[in-house]
Each structure stands twice: as C-alpha cells, then as structure tokens.
Design a protein around this motif. Sequence first.
Motif, PDB file in Angstrom:
ATOM      1  N   THR D  32       0.830  -1.206   0.000  1.00 12.34           N
ATOM      2  CA  THR D  32       0.000   0.000   0.000  1.00 12.34           C
ATOM      3  C   THR D  32       0.854   1.240   0.000  1.00 12.34           C
ATOM      4  O   THR D  32       0.699   2.134  -0.830  1.00 12.34           O
ATOM      5  N   TRP D  33       1.795   1.264   0.917  1.00 15.65           N
ATOM      6  CA  TRP D  33       2.587   2.480   1.027  1.00 15.65           C
ATOM      7  C   TRP D  33       3.507   2.650  -0.146  1.00 15.65           C
ATOM      8  O   TRP D  33       3.797   3.765  -0.587  1.00 15.65           O
ATOM      9  N   PHE D  34       3.968   1.525  -0.665  1.00 18.29           N
ATOM     10  CA  PHE D  34       4.798   1.618  -1.863  1.00 18.29           C
ATOM     11  C   PHE D  34       4.006   2.225  -3.018  1.00 18.29           C
ATOM     12  O   PHE D  34       4.438   3.188  -3.655  1.00 18.29           O
ATOM     13  N   SER D  35       2.813   1.676  -3.255  1.00 18.56           N
ATOM     14  CA  SER D  35       1.991   2.192  -4.352  1.00 18.56           C
ATOM     15  C   SER D  35       1.660   3.650  -4.110  1.00 18.56           C
ATOM     16  O   SER D  35       1.685   4.476  -5.028  1.00 18.56           O
ATOM     17  N   PHE D  36       1.365   3.953  -2.879  1.00 18.04           N
ATOM     18  CA  PHE D  36       1.046   5.338  -2.536  1.00 18.04           C
ATOM     19  C   PHE D  36       2.220   6.240  -2.878  1.00 18.04           C
ATOM     20  O   PHE D  36       2.068   7.293  -3.506  1.00 18.04           O
ATOM     21  N   ILE D  89      -5.046   8.931  -3.628  1.00 15.33           N
ATOM     22  CA  ILE D  89      -5.824   8.894  -2.400  1.00 15.33           C
ATOM     23  C   ILE D  89      -6.471   7.532  -2.209  1.00 15.33           C
ATOM     24  O   ILE D  89      -6.520   6.987  -1.112  1.00 15.33           O
ATOM     25  N   LEU D  90      -6.930   6.989  -3.325  1.00 17.42           N
ATOM     26  CA  LEU D  90      -7.657   5.729  -3.206  1.00 17.42           C
ATOM     27  C   LEU D  90      -6.749   4.565  -2.853  1.00 17.42           C
ATOM     28  O   LEU D  90      -7.230   3.535  -2.393  1.00 17.42           O
ATOM     29  N   VAL D  91      -5.473   4.725  -3.077  1.00 22.70           N
ATOM     30  CA  VAL D  91      -4.576   3.642  -2.667  1.00 22.70           C
ATOM     31  C   VAL D  91      -4.722   3.413  -1.167  1.00 22.70           C
ATOM     32  O   VAL D  91      -4.896   2.284  -0.704  1.00 22.70           O
ATOM     33  N   ALA D 265     -18.015  -3.514  -9.028  1.00 19.94           N
ATOM     34  CA  ALA D 265     -16.583  -3.333  -8.787  1.00 19.94           C
ATOM     35  C   ALA D 265     -16.334  -3.130  -7.300  1.00 19.94           C
ATOM     36  O   ALA D 265     -17.183  -2.624  -6.578  1.00 19.94           O
ATOM     37  N   PRO D 266     -15.126  -3.521  -6.850  1.00 17.99           N
ATOM     38  CA  PRO D 266     -14.786  -3.188  -5.465  1.00 17.99           C
ATOM     39  C   PRO D 266     -14.809  -1.666  -5.318  1.00 17.99           C
ATOM     40  O   PRO D 266     -14.423  -0.952  -6.250  1.00 17.99           O
ATOM     41  N   THR D 267     -15.240  -1.197  -4.161  1.00 17.95           N
ATOM     42  CA  THR D 267     -15.560   0.225  -4.047  1.00 17.95           C
ATOM     43  C   THR D 267     -14.428   1.175  -4.446  1.00 17.95           C
ATOM     44  O   THR D 267     -14.684   2.149  -5.132  1.00 17.95           O
ATOM     45  N   PRO D 268     -13.180   0.925  -4.033  1.00 19.40           N
ATOM     46  CA  PRO D 268     -12.148   1.875  -4.482  1.00 19.40           C
ATOM     47  C   PRO D 268     -12.102   1.956  -5.998  1.00 19.40           C
ATOM     48  O   PRO D 268     -11.834   3.016  -6.557  1.00 19.40           O
ATOM     49  N   ILE D 269     -12.370   0.848  -6.626  1.00 21.07           N
ATOM     50  CA  ILE D 269     -12.328   0.861  -8.084  1.00 21.07           C
ATOM     51  C   ILE D 269     -13.556   1.584  -8.632  1.00 21.07           C
ATOM     52  O   ILE D 269     -13.459   2.343  -9.602  1.00 21.07           O
ATOM     53  N   SER D 270     -14.695   1.378  -8.008  1.00 22.21           N
ATOM     54  CA  SER D 270     -15.863   2.149  -8.446  1.00 22.21           C
ATOM     55  C   SER D 270     -15.557   3.621  -8.331  1.00 22.21           C
ATOM     56  O   SER D 270     -15.914   4.425  -9.193  1.00 22.21           O
ATOM     57  N   ALA D 271     -14.878   3.966  -7.235  1.00 22.42           N
ATOM     58  CA  ALA D 271     -14.594   5.374  -7.000  1.00 22.42           C
ATOM     59  C   ALA D 271     -13.591   5.899  -8.004  1.00 22.42           C
ATOM     60  O   ALA D 271     -13.406   7.095  -8.119  1.00 22.42           O
ATOM     61  N   ALA D 480     -15.248   4.366  10.539  1.00 22.78           N
ATOM     62  CA  ALA D 480     -14.211   3.566   9.901  1.00 22.78           C
ATOM     63  C   ALA D 480     -12.824   4.087  10.270  1.00 22.78           C
ATOM     64  O   ALA D 480     -12.685   5.126  10.899  1.00 22.78           O
ATOM     65  N   SER D 481     -11.818   3.324   9.832  1.00 22.57           N
ATOM     66  CA  SER D 481     -10.449   3.675  10.222  1.00 22.57           C
ATOM     67  C   SER D 481      -9.982   4.922   9.485  1.00 22.57           C
ATOM     68  O   SER D 481     -10.581   5.368   8.519  1.00 22.57           O
ATOM     69  N   TRP D 482      -8.843   5.441   9.942  1.00 23.80           N
ATOM     70  CA  TRP D 482      -8.306   6.663   9.335  1.00 23.80           C
ATOM     71  C   TRP D 482      -7.904   6.455   7.898  1.00 23.80           C
ATOM     72  O   TRP D 482      -7.929   7.372   7.107  1.00 23.80           O
ATOM     73  N   TYR D 483      -7.519   5.241   7.582  1.00 24.78           N
ATOM     74  CA  TYR D 483      -7.169   4.955   6.204  1.00 24.78           C
ATOM     75  C   TYR D 483      -8.311   5.332   5.278  1.00 24.78           C
ATOM     76  O   TYR D 483      -8.123   5.704   4.137  1.00 24.78           O
TER      77      TYR D 483
END
Lengths: 170, 494, 101, 519, 690
Positions: D32-36, D89-91, D265-271, D480-483
């Motif tokens: 995650t952090w790498f992609s971010f 952001i979505l990552v 789609a999974p929500t991040p992808i929908s977004a 939900a979490s801060w992420y």
Amino acid sequence: MADAAFLALSVITIGSAIAALELRSLVYGAIGLMGTLGGVAGFFLLLDSPFVALFQIAVYVGSIAVLILFTVMLVKRELIFKKIEDPKRKWAGIGLMLIFMVAIGAVILDSGLKSVTTDEPPVDFREIGDDFLTYYWPALILMALILAGSVTGALVLARREDEISGPRTD
Amino acid sequence: MIELTSTPMILVAILGTIGVILPLINIAKNEGGSNAFYATIAFGALIASIGVVAFKILTDSVLPSALFSEDVLVDDTFGGFFAIALLIVAIFTTVGSYNYMKNKSQPAVYYSLILLSTIGMVLIAYSTDLVMLFVAWELMSIPTYILVGYNKKDPSSNEAALKYFLFGAFASAIIIYGISIAYGLTGSTNISDVIHGFAVLDADMVPLALLSIGLFIAGFGFKMGLVPFHMWLPDAYEGAPPTIAALLAAGTKKAGFAATIRVIVLGTVALNMDWTFALGVIAVMTMTIGNIAAIMQKNLARIFAYSSIGHAGYILIGISIAPFSDIGIQASLFHIFNHAVMKGAAFIAVAGIIIALGTSSLDKIKGLGRRMPITALGLVISLLALAGVPPLNGFWSKLMLFGAALDAGSVVPWAPWLAIAGVLNSALSLAYYAWIIRKMYFEGETEKRVSEPKSVIAVMIFSIIFIVGIGVFPDPIIQFAGTAAPTMSLSASP
Amino acid sequence: MGLELINFVIVSVALLGIGIYGLSVKRNAIRMLFAIEIIINAANLNLVAFGRFIPHSGGQTLALFSISIAAAEVAVGLSLIIVAYRMYQNIDIADFRSLKG
Amino acid sequence: MEYVLLQAVFLPLLLSPVAYILGRKYGPNATTWFSFGVLLYCTILIVLAAMQGTYEEHYPWTEMFGEFGFLLDGLSSPFAIIIYVLSTILVLYSKPYMIRHFTKQFEEQHHSEVASSGVQTTAIIESTALKEHVNKQSGLYFALFLVFAMGMLGTVLATNLIEFYVFFEVMLIPAFFLIAIWGVGPRRRIALMFFFWTHTGAAILLLGFLTIGLSVGSFDFVDIKESEIPKDLALLAAVAIIIGLGVKLAAFMFHIWLPYAHAAAPTPISALLSPAMIGIGAYGIIRLIIEFLPMQYADLAIWLHIWGVATMIYGGAMALMQDDIKRMFAYSSISQMGYLLFGLGSFSVLGLSGAEMMYITHALGKGLLFMSAGVLIVTVGTRSISKLGGLAGKMPITATCAVIGALTIMGVPPTSGFMGEWILFYGALETALEEGSTLRMVAFGLGLLATVLTMSYLLWMLKRVFFGKLPENLTKVKEASWYMTAPMMVLAGFTIVLGIYPDIFFEKIIPYMNGVMGV
Amino acid sequence: MATDVVGFDVGTIAAWAVWIIPFVAALVVPGIGKGSKKASGYFAVGMALFSALFAAAMLPGALAGHEIHDQVSWIDTIGLKAGVLADPLAVIMANVVSWVSFLIIVYSTGYMKGDKDIVRFWFWMMFFIGSMQLIVLSDNLLQLFFGWEGVGLASYALIAFWYRDKAQHHVGKEGYSALGISEYYSPTHAGMKAFIMTKVGDVMMLAGMFLIFAFAGTFGFKELVGDTTWAVNMSAAGLLVPAGVLLFGGAVGKSAQFPLNEWLLEAMTGPSAVSALIHAATMVKAGVFLVARIGPLFFALAAAGIMVDQFFEIIAWVGAITALLLATQAVVSTEIKKVLAYSTGSQIGYMMMALGVAGLSEQFVDGYTAGFFHLISHAMFKASLFMAAGSLLHVVGSRFMTDMGGLRKHMRKTYVFMWAAGLALMGAPFITTGFWSKDAIFAAVFESSSPWAMPIFIIAVLTAVITAFYTTRMIGMIFFGPKSKHIEKMEAEGHHIHEAPRSMWIPYGILATLTIGIGLIGFSAEGGIHELFTDYLDQSFGIRTVQHAVESSGLPGILAGLNPIALGASLIAFAIGFGLGYIFYIARWVDPAKFINSNIFFYSFHKLLLNRWYLNAMIYWGFVTTPLWIARSVSRYFEKPVIDLGMNVGFERAVAWSAKVVQGTQTGVAQSYLFVFGAGLLFVVLLLLV
C-alpha cells in the motif's frame, strides 16, 4: 472419323464415370473408373499427345486403379455392396451437378473458345523433356519430395500396429 | 534459370535433405532413435534455414518484392517474409512437438513430414509459376494429411484426416482445373505471362478468366478457411494433434494467403478490378461466421479453429482492397505474420494443456491460471493479441487492415463496410476470448499446480516476448511487411 | 484434325460436374476417391486439350505432374481409409461424425 | 525537467511488478505504502509540470502512426491532475477495504473447500493460509491498480490518435481483472459485459480515428489540427468517435454496462471508474471533435446537447428507483455524464469550460460518495439503502463527507459543483440566446430542472442512509479507520477550496477553451 | 486590493467583517466544541455580538447616506470580482439581521441547553447568519447566490437538526392526510422539502441571473445600474421582464410565496430558535431583500422608457395571494408554531405586495419604504413570538395549542410579551410597529396608480382582519380558558408549569418591548426611513421622488400625513378581527367547534383550510408522486426490459442463437461439407461473373 472416335470416347468416358459412382458393387465401380481413365487416355491420343496417354495408362490404369481394387478387396463384402445414399442428398447433388454444368457450360459456350481450332502440328514430346529439365526442374525436385513423403507417410499410416485391437465406436 | 544459391533452393536443399534422411536414419537404426534426437535435427535444420533467409535479407542479396520472374521461382522479399513467418511456425511446431511426441511411435517420419510440408509452404511464397505453385502446394498438403491422421489410435484424428484429405484433394483438383483454364487462355503457366495474357484478353474470353479465378479462390480458400470452403477446418483442427493444428492454422493457412496474393491478386489486376468485391463479400462472411460459431464452443482447439476462420476474414480485407489502397497488402502481410505467431502460440499452448491434462475441453481447464501459470499466461497474451487489444501485436495489424479498408473507401464505396464489419466482429470475438480467460483465471480457485511441458514453456516465453515486443514497437515488422508487399500495378511487372 | 477445342472442354466440364456430384452424395470413402480422380482427369483433359490447340508443351507437362501427384494423393488417401477401416470396420464417411458443431 | 511525463505515465506500470512482489513478500502494508509513494511522486511530477503552463514531450515511435508524445495543456492538465490525485488517495483507502474483502473471499472459499473435502484444518494453519492469501491478493490488487491509473493518465496525455486508443484500451484490461477478481455478485459476468461493451465502443472509436488519420495522412494531433479533412468523411469520423466515446461516457442508451460494472466493482475501483474513467469520454470529445473537427462539432453540438439532457434526466430518474447504494451512484454518474455532454453540446467557451469543471467536481463529489458507500460496506456490511438509517451520529466524519459529496454533485455552493454547474448552464444559455434557438432554450430549462432532480435523489438517499431512525441491528456501528476517512476528508477539502476559488483550474481551462472556440 | 477606497476604512472593514466573522466562527466552533460544549455556546454568542457590533458600526455612515463598495479579484478568468456593497438598504438590513440573530443566539443558549449535538447547532447557526449577511452585503448576484444557497443549506441542516425523527419533533397530526398525501412530517423530510422547494426557486433565479449576465456581462449591482444599455437590449429581445420574473422566482422560493409556500409550514420541525431565525431574520427575509435590491433597478429603467409594469404586477399579486392564502390557513391550525409560520408567509406577502405596488405607482419610495419598514417590524415581533412559542413548547412539551390553555397565571412574562408582539402582528392601532408598517402598505396600495390597486387593497384589508383574528385566537387558546387535559396530566405527574429561564425570556422580552417602543414613535421612524430611502433611491438609482405638498387629509396632529381611507380600513380590520377572536377564544362566548359544525358551508370551508387549500397535496401529487410513478414505470417498462434485457440479455441470446444456427450447419458429415464446398464454388463463380 475423328468425330466418331470422339463421340465414342465421350460416351465411354462419361458413361463409365457415372458407372463408377453409381454401380452397386464397388468392384464394378473400380472397373468403371478404369474405363473413365482409359477414355481420357483415348482423348489424349486423339489430341496427339501419346506420351501423356501412355503415362496415363501406366500410372493410372496400371497402378492407381489396381491399388484401389486391392483396397476394395480388403474391405468386407457387405461394405462393398452397401448402397446407402440419402435420397434427398442425392437429388440435391444431382441438382448441384446440373446447375454447375449448365452454368459453366454456358460460360464456356458463350466465350470465344467456341471456334478455336488449330492447324499447327502437335508438340513434339521431346519438348516436354526439355521443359522438365530446363524450366520446371525445381518442380521436379519437389515432385520427388512429394513422392518420398507420401510413400513414407502412407507406409507409416498403413502399417499395422499391434496395439490397435478391435473396432472403436466412440 | 534460377541459381542453386538462391534462397528457395538452399531451403530445399537443407530441409529436403534432412526431411528425406530422417526416415532413412530411422530405418538404419532399425526403428531406434529417440524423439529428442530427431527433434533436435529437425530443429537445427529449421534454425539453419531461418538463419539463411535472415542472412540473405539482411545482406540485401534478395530482390525487392518482384513477384514476377521468367523463372518458376524468384528470390524476393515477399518470399522471404513468408519464409520467416512460416519457419517460425515450423519451429514452434517442432519445439512444441518435442514433449508431445514423447512415447509416440515413429517420431522420425513425423518430423520429416513437418520439414517437407514446411518446404512446400515456403516455396509457395517463392513461386512465380503456376505449375511450381501447384507442386509446392501439394508438397505442403500431402504431408499434412498424414500428420493430421498421425494419431492412429485416436478415431477423431483419423476422422479429421479423412475429411481434410477429401477436401484437400478436391481443392487440388479444382486448382488444377483453374490452372488449366488460365493456361488455356494465355498459353503459359508463368504468372507474369498469365497476367499479361489476361490483360490483352478478348472481351468474350474474360468470363473464362474470371471462372479460373473463381476456381483459384475456392481452391486456395479451402486452405485459408474462407467461408463457404471452411467446413472441414474446425473438425480437422480439433481432431488433429494440437501441434499439427498449429502448423495448419499458423502455417499452411498463411501459405494459402501467399498463393492468393501471388496468383489471384496480382494475376488479376489485369482484369477489371471490380471482381475483388467478391473477395470482400467472402471476407465479411468469413469473419462473421467464424466469430459467431466460435462463441458457444466447448473445446479450446475448436474455438481457435473458428477464430482462425475469423482471422482469415480479416486478412482477406486487406487482400480484397489491395488494388485500391497502398497499404492493403502490407496490412495483410503484417496480420499474417502476427497471426502466425499468435495462433501458433495458442495452439502450442493447447498442446501443452493436452500433454499435461489430457484434454482441451473448456470445462476441464478451470483454474488453468493456477495449474499451469506460464502456459496460461502465454495463452492469455495470445488471446488478447488475437482480440486486437492494444498494446499487443494483433492490434497493430488489425488497425492497419481496417485503416486500409477505410482508406480504400475513397475509391470503392463498399470498402469502409469491410472495416465496420471487421471492427464489430473484432469486438464480438472478445466475447469468447474473454470467456476462455474467465475459465482459466476466475474459476477453479482451488486447483493445484501441475508440471508444465518444458518445450511448450519455451514456445510460450518466446511468443510472449514477441507479441508484447511487437506490440510496443511494431515498426520493424511493419517496415518489413512494407518492403515485402508488392506494388499493385501492371507497370511493376517485367 | 477437324475437332474443335470446345468439344473437349465440354466433356471435361461434364466430368467435373459428375465428380462434384459424387463427392457431395456418395458415402463410401473409396467412391469419393473415384470422384476426385474423375475431377483430376477432367482437369488433365483440359490441360492437354488446351496444350494441343495453342500449341504448347506446357499443358502436357502439367498433366504429367498432375497425374503423378494424383498417384501420391491416392496412396495417402487409401492409407487413411485403411486406418479408418481397421478402426471402425467401416468406410462410410457419413458415419464419421464425432467431430461437429 | 525532462522525461517528467514519461516517468509519470510509465513508472506505475514498470513498478507494478514490484508492488506485486512486495505484496506477496511483506503483506498489504508494504505494498500500500509503496503504491502510494509511487503515485504520490508521479502526482507531484504532474502538478509541477502543469504549473509550467503547456508542457510537451515527444519520443520516436512508429513511422506509419507517428510519434509517441505527452501533452499537458489547459485541457489535459486538470484531467491528469484529478486522475492521479484520486488514484493516489484511493490507494490508502483501498487498504482496509480490500483486506476485508480478501478475508471474506478467503473465508467463503475456505468454507466451500472444507465442506467439499470434509477435512478439518486447525486454526493455526488457517490463519497462516489466510495471511498468505491476503498478501498475495493485495500484491495483485495494487499491481493492477497501478496499471489502471497509468492507463487513464496515458489516455489524457496522448498526442497521437493511436497512442490515445492504446491507452484507452489498456485501462480496460486492469479494470476488467479488478472487477472480475474482486467484484461482488455475478462479478465475472459483469466484468465480461463491461469489457465487451466498452471494447465495442472503443472499436467504433477506432474506426473514426482511422478515418481521420488516413485522410490527414498522419495520426499526430499536431498534424490533424492543421489539416483540413473532407467534409463528409469528417462527419462520419465525428459520429463514430462520438458514439465510441458515448459508450465510455455511458450516455443514454449506451449506459447498459455502467450500473452493473460500477455496482459490482470493489468500491475503491468504483470510485476510480465512475469519476475518473468514464469522464475521459468527455475529454476525448473535446480533444478530438471540438478541437480537431470544429465544423462538424458545430453541426453536431445540438445533438450532443439534447443527448446530454436526456441522459441527465434519465440517469436521475433511474437513480431515484435504486435501493442498492452503489447502483444508485452509478445511475447518478450517468446523469452527471449527461451534464458533461450537455456542456459539450453548448457550443460556447463557458459551456465547455463548465463541462470540464464538471468532470473535476464530479470526480471529487462522486469519489466522496462512493468512498462513503465503501465505508458503509465495511462498517455496516450492507449496501441496501432500505436497511440503513440514522447513521450520521454513528459515523459523523463519513456522514459529513457524504453530505459534502452530495452537495458537490448537486451543485450547491460553496462546493466546486456549483462552479462547474453555473458556468456550464450559463454557457448553454449564452448559445441559446445567440442562436435564438427555442430548442436550446428548452434544453436549458430542462437541464436546470434536472438539477432539482439530482438534488431530490441525493437528498433522499442521505435521508434514508444517514438520517431518520437507526435500525436496531446497527447500534454497534463505529466510524471507519483513518485509512478510509482521511482520504475522504482530503477530497472534501478539495471540493470546498475549489468551490470558493475555482481559478485554480479555470485559469488553465478557460484560456484553452477560448483558443478552441476561436474567441 | 480595494478598488475605490485607499487605505483602511472602518466601514469597509466592517462590511467584510460582518459576514466573514460568522463563517469563521462556524469553522472554529467545532474545534472549541471538542473541548467544552458550553464554551462553544459562549463563543457563538460572542461572535454573533461581534458581528452585530460591526454592523452597528456601519450604521452612522449609512444613515448619512454614504455607501461602501469594495471589491477584490475572484474569478479573474471571466472577470468576476467579489465585493461588498454596504448601501443604506444593506446596512439597515444587516443590522436587523445581526441584532435579531444575536438575540436568538442568546436565547438558544438556554433553549438548547444539554443537547448533545449542540456543537453542530452552533456551527449551522453561525453558518446561517453568515450566509444571510453575505446575501445582504454582496455587491453582485453570483456572490449573493453563494449566500442564497448557503441559507438554503443551513435551513436544510437546521430544520432537520433532530435527524433521528423522534415523534415529538414531527409536525402535523399523526395519520392526518389530505388527498392521500400524509401531512405528518418528520424533521428530515421537512428539511429535504425545504431544500428542494427553495431550490426550484433558486434554479429560476439562476436562470434570471444568467439572462442578465448574458446581456450585461456582469453580475455587479453597481455595474448594472451604471450602464443600462443591457436593459435596452434585453427589453428589445423581450427578455427583460422574464429575467426579472425569474429572479423574483428565487425570492418566491426563499420567501415561501405562493406557489412555493408549502415548505415553510413544515420548517417547524427544527428547534424553535431556528424557526425564529428562519422567520424573522434570515431565510424568508432574503427573498424580500432580493426584491428590494432589484426592484429599484427595474423601476429606474422605466425612466429609460422600458416597460416593466408586468414585473411589478406579478410581484404584487403573488404577495397579495400569499398574504390571503396563508392567513386563512392560520385560522384553523392548532399547532402554535404552524400558526406563526402561516402568519410569516402571510406577512411576507404583505411586504412583496408593497414592493410590487411601489413599482406600479409614481412614488416608488412610498411602497418601498412601507415594505421595508414592515420587514423590520416583522423581524422584531415575529422573532419575539417564535421565541416565546419556543418557551411554551419547552414548558408544555407539546406543539398543539389544544394541549395548552389557561397559562397566563403560570407564565406571566411570556404572556405579556406575547401580547405585545401579538398586537404588533395584529396591527394594534398607534402603539405598535406593526400598525404603522401595515398602514403604510395600505396607503401605498391605495395610492398606487395601478388598475389593480383596488382589488389588492381589498385583499390586504381582508387579510388584516384575518390576521387580527388568528392572533387573538392563538393567544386565547394558549393563555385563556381552562387548562387542557395535557397540562393537568403533567401537573398530576409532578411537573410544575413555570416560566422559562432567563436567558430565554430576556431576548424575546427585549424584542417585544422594542416593538411597542418603536411603535410609539412609529410614524416618525417610518418618516425617517422614508427620507433615507428617498435620498438613497435618488443617488443610487436616480429615482426622483416628487415632494408634493402635504395634503390636508383632515386628520389631526401627527396623523396628518396619513391616508384617511387606509387608516380607517386598518382600524376597522383590527377591530373586526380582534372582536371576533375575543368572542370565540378569550371570552369564549361561542364554542368554535359548534360554530363550525353548525353549517355545512362552514364545515367544508374549515376542512378546506385545514387541508391547506389542498395545495400541498396537489404539489405532492404533481411533483413527487407522479414523477416517482413515471420513474418507476420507466424503470420497470423501459430500463429493465429494453436496456437490460434487450441490450444485454437480448444481445447475448441473439448471439447464442446465431451461434447455434451456425454450429448447426457444421453437422460433421463430410458430404454436406463437400456439398457446401461445391455450392460455394458455384456461388463464387456466379459472384465473379455477375
């Protein structure tokens, strides 16, 4: 004279072609085929091409037809005499044949071929040899490869292997 | 007279010698000798041949795409182009066969026949004489009849071979009938003479010339899988050993196109040009029927068979508009090359699947992505390339084909419809390609890995590199196809 | 020689038609082989006839090639038929229909 | 600054295998952090490049199809920035969402396996297997995610028709896999449907491209801009391109795939799909039709306009009828794309600028909405609106962000939505007055009414989800979490800043549009 | 960046600060609220006061006729600037808003005590005030629209403040429905309704703004006045009046005028402080303010020979209809806040009527002043009434007046203040602001040169009668008569009915006192405003007022300047209304229920009023139920079968079917294949030859 010979040959060739396909017995059919091939060889003679005619008789009538006959003999009797055409398909086939003949015949009869005649002497068969060795020689090499390939292949296929046992029907 | 040092003759020498010698070695060794031994020899011969062709082309010792010569063969880039494509396919087949032929009888003859057939294919592309072409055609066909039926214990192999043989023999007869008419009209069998003869034909003879072209289309079309001469094709591809299906789909089919371009297109530019409309109609029929029939299939090999029918339609687009667009032939050649690689890879992948799993049924390959990851990846890449998804090589050639069709629209109004039909078909084809991907990756989540045949993996890796590489940088092959493509006008002939 | 080319061509077309009929109707594999031979002969007849009327040696040459190739083809075809016969005890092509769809 | 755009486009692609390996080896956190990091770096590059004004890069490619270039001008830079900002952001947002999804999928699979084999495994084995599964899946997910982002960016930066098309298709492939692997419901079927329809659209688009490219003799934008294309051909090309992009935009009648794809789609992808991807259709229309074929655009504008109105109203009306919250947002996206089309058809500088601004604000607003739907899925576990209610008190941040997102979509100041909308509508009116066209007047009126419709369905959704009585089974729901919430807050901040000071983007967009319309 | 003021100027700073401070406060409040909820309340009060003080700071300059105009760059790319325009109109309005809201905020500290969501309350209250001040002080339409929507947003949030939809926060009687439309609304529903309904108006306003911008190329008020060529062009295109009417549409929505009035009645679901804010200082007054802003602009055009009469006629008629329509409904309502809400709408109608009539008369300033003066007085007494009502609700725990009764002994202060404010609403002669402002409206209407003057005047008077009646009824029902069962029950349970806490009654006490206080000097106050506006209109818009000699109206002393007919009508109306109210509800000589049931006509009329003239139901049928039905039908009969099935499934099936057909030809029989081959050959040959 030539016309009469032509007519006779035509009748023989076409008639035996039909016979080859339509005779109930496969053996007679094979003999009919030989008739056709022979008839064509006759035409070749009529066309002043004796070399090809001889080749035709040697290769076709002499070997191919005989090969076929042997194969026919290998096959079970009942198969030889079985006549199993679907009538519908038969009529469709006849229809197709007729349309085909009419269509192509019309094209040919309509074209300038109608009146082609020649007074020139026939080609000397030595020219054929010349052709083979000068112009067509690569094709001749390939021809050799074809024969080699087909013979080895046919042998491999036709060879009986012991693993094969009994008919499979799936 | 053609020299012995010209490329085609060297190929005949190398491949023909090895091809004839292999069965003799077999006999000499008293039916001994391992599969690996023969495969290596055949592979070596093919690599040597491809080296020769490449060397000749790179050193510019071949003619530019002449297509005409006074001889039966010409050593030009057109032939070289096909030679390279077809030799790659032959190499695919040989390498892929290494694992397939393990524990099967008579490997020597098998490889020998592949080599002989390869010569036939290659020489078709080099032929400039109808007789030569016909003989090469037969040299290509006859070994494949045997190869298709090579699995003697497998009834479907035999059935496939019989159907293929009947069609093939029929088509040969049709071709020679066509040659007879062309010869009768022009008094020569040399293609350039035929063209010139056609060009000066009396008006009442033209229908006959068209008749001969019709016969050629039917005869060559059978090999290319054009509708309505395609009926044998799915059956034969399905029944044949999958490696041989690769050879058929990627090799002999392309040779059919070579013949078509040499004979039909060039040979009839001389006649009026409207007749290519017939090819256009056939092209649309071919791709539509091929793609539609592929959709509900249950067997991988059969899907690819239909898909290759569809692709024949695409390629035919380029050929049918060749007289009207500068890039028509080029596009066709490019797609031929690409399709050879893609379809070859796809069938070799099927071979790998059959070797490992014993079946190519779509239902049995669930979870292939987990069971055979590399094979599956190769298959996916080639599927996407076949579907024309960028940035893979298939995209570029389709792009050029459709572009050429649109380009020709300024001359012939029906040409853009070919492009539209092609595009819609291409989209439709995605349905079954994606279906296969779905089966491989999104089903059977619990499958475990099985060992993949090494030789198949080698082919897969090569083809992945090739497909993606050409996809990213298509220029080299486009250029090569450009130099290989003949110019479509009479003035180009001698 | 009073014969016209057209006569031979017409016979050839007739043979071609018969051959096509045979191929599309007959179910016996061997008989289908017959039909193919008939077509090839029709073509040969054409070749030789044209060659005679041009006149040119190419027609005869091509006919010779054609005959030889026909021989090779027949050999292969017959071997396939034999394999089929061994397997099914049958040479009825219409019964070989496991591959379809 | 050299190779900036090349880096920005291809780094994610080249590093996606690294993301995959990191995921497999070190788990979701690392990847995650790498992609971010990768995306953040690329985003910064883009923003820096955009600040310099028009920025271009060119690389040799093929002889026949032209160069491989990247162009960051007034049109593409807002698109590019928004695409990467959202992706970045979505990552972060993806992490908790996807881990939950992987775990759930694993459990389902595991249960079916146990049920079929009847073998009992110990909890320890199960947990290591789960961990392995999550690692593997997250590696794959982020690798695909990076490729997806790269495809979208490449499309808007392309300077060549073929390059455009290549990227246009490239973004489909990861999207297809993302839906097919991690979607919900009949995900494979839907992924296929999505792939099929959008590919069909793309193929039609390609025909248009070819027509243009071949008649010009070059596929480079630069050459196309300067050349004249025969009229009838250009019209055909324009229609083909519009239809092709219309499928991507999910305009009325071509919207078949969208509700399914976005809901599954999974929500991040929908977004990412909904705000960023489909709007690229609008980018394409501006770039390819309006810029290159102005004459044809003049003929077709009114049809785009009407089509836009139809899409707006239809999408809104269908959104009213949905119970699945993501499906509702999907229809809402259709409606919003109607606004874009409406703007594109307005044939005026401000209308076009408004359309582009609408893309930006839709990206922000719909991103927020989809993200809050994702929060609901994670925390509540349902997406059915009728099963929700009164959640505002339980998750104030999410509720606030959802409201801000909804306001953005509604076009209520001070969110950026208003800035897009008023410019858009004003542009439409201007043309209507100039042409004295009653049709355009009516379209303008209907368009304004559609905003009321938009408002109705969104407010109704808010009322049913966040307000009203709290169902008893939801009393234990937590924020939900801060992420998940932090990215939402960032977006919410953006939309308000942009709403108050829209010149951040206007100063790029409007001069460009002035140039395009020849003012 | 100031354009026309160099250096710092208290007025300029104040003009910015007045609206920025509440926004800043809104942003800061949540942070403070995290620490201490109580502190957040004090902070809010402080900031409201701060803002109000700045407003007051502008007052001297404004009264002297100065105006402050300051701009900063905003959307440079299209040449838009943000700015403040503090002319006398805006300054007076800003003061009304800020001081009334300040008092309401103070009141809220008591009223909202202990609410766990109080921080949110403060946030939105400050946001509300800030938005309203933004409207008042904006120098252009676009910026004004920001405030406009901000007000809508804040009202949405505050009306639905108690978003959990508990029964005590609903409005209407449970289960009551008209024409099948339930008239029992939850807070969230009411908030949504308010937002959407006002949005309809906003959309119209937006269209009007755009039309003007399209011709003028600016949104700025000063620029619009400065160069009127745009109006000439617009008028030539026939778009001037439509644009004006569209702008007025915004006001109709925001001010709850007919036909967009229905949202106001459900806006009661919010806390009473919110209601007070909405009705007195912010929301609904925004519409009136907008008309006051643009009215002179349009009237000034008349000088350029442009006909805009229709614009003013529409305003006047909408006002008149609303005034009467809502007043009649107030007569039958049993919910205290709802009565007040009806009354608000009705009074706003008066204001609109006055502003509209102003444009129809020669002396624009008369109607203008009347309308604006009524706005001020209404702000005071209505805020007071609402806060008082809030206290009652707070104490009694029910929104129904039938649950009250006889409270005058328990809640003396509230009783007194309510009387004071109520009398102002009724227009009790001479001592209340309401009387003076209403009288000025009557006079303006009567004196206007419009052909519609008479009918509007009659409506106005009739409305005044009804107003007096329902106000009396309200007070009577609450404070007079026997205690209701509800109160008895409460007392039985040990709840002691007592006065509200100090922080609550002081604010409305102040306002009630002011009402009477200003009322005593009402006439001269009005005169002052009149004078101020005369100058203002002259300077800013060039509208000249002819100072005609004061006619001797035959009235004595200080009343000399009044119109005797208007005065008489006003007195009579008060007398009739109050008298009837006294008979029914204070003295209770006649039982109203019996009276209604005595006669089928009364009964059905009562029913009609109770069902709000069926207007609400019709709006629901027309704009909610029917569209939903259409959407459902489209979804069911088009989206699903045509798009979904037709294009997805249908396409799939078609492909599958054709695949089957094609595969059917692949029979596996070699003969068929060969037959096709032969036929194909024939086909190709024919294709070539033809």
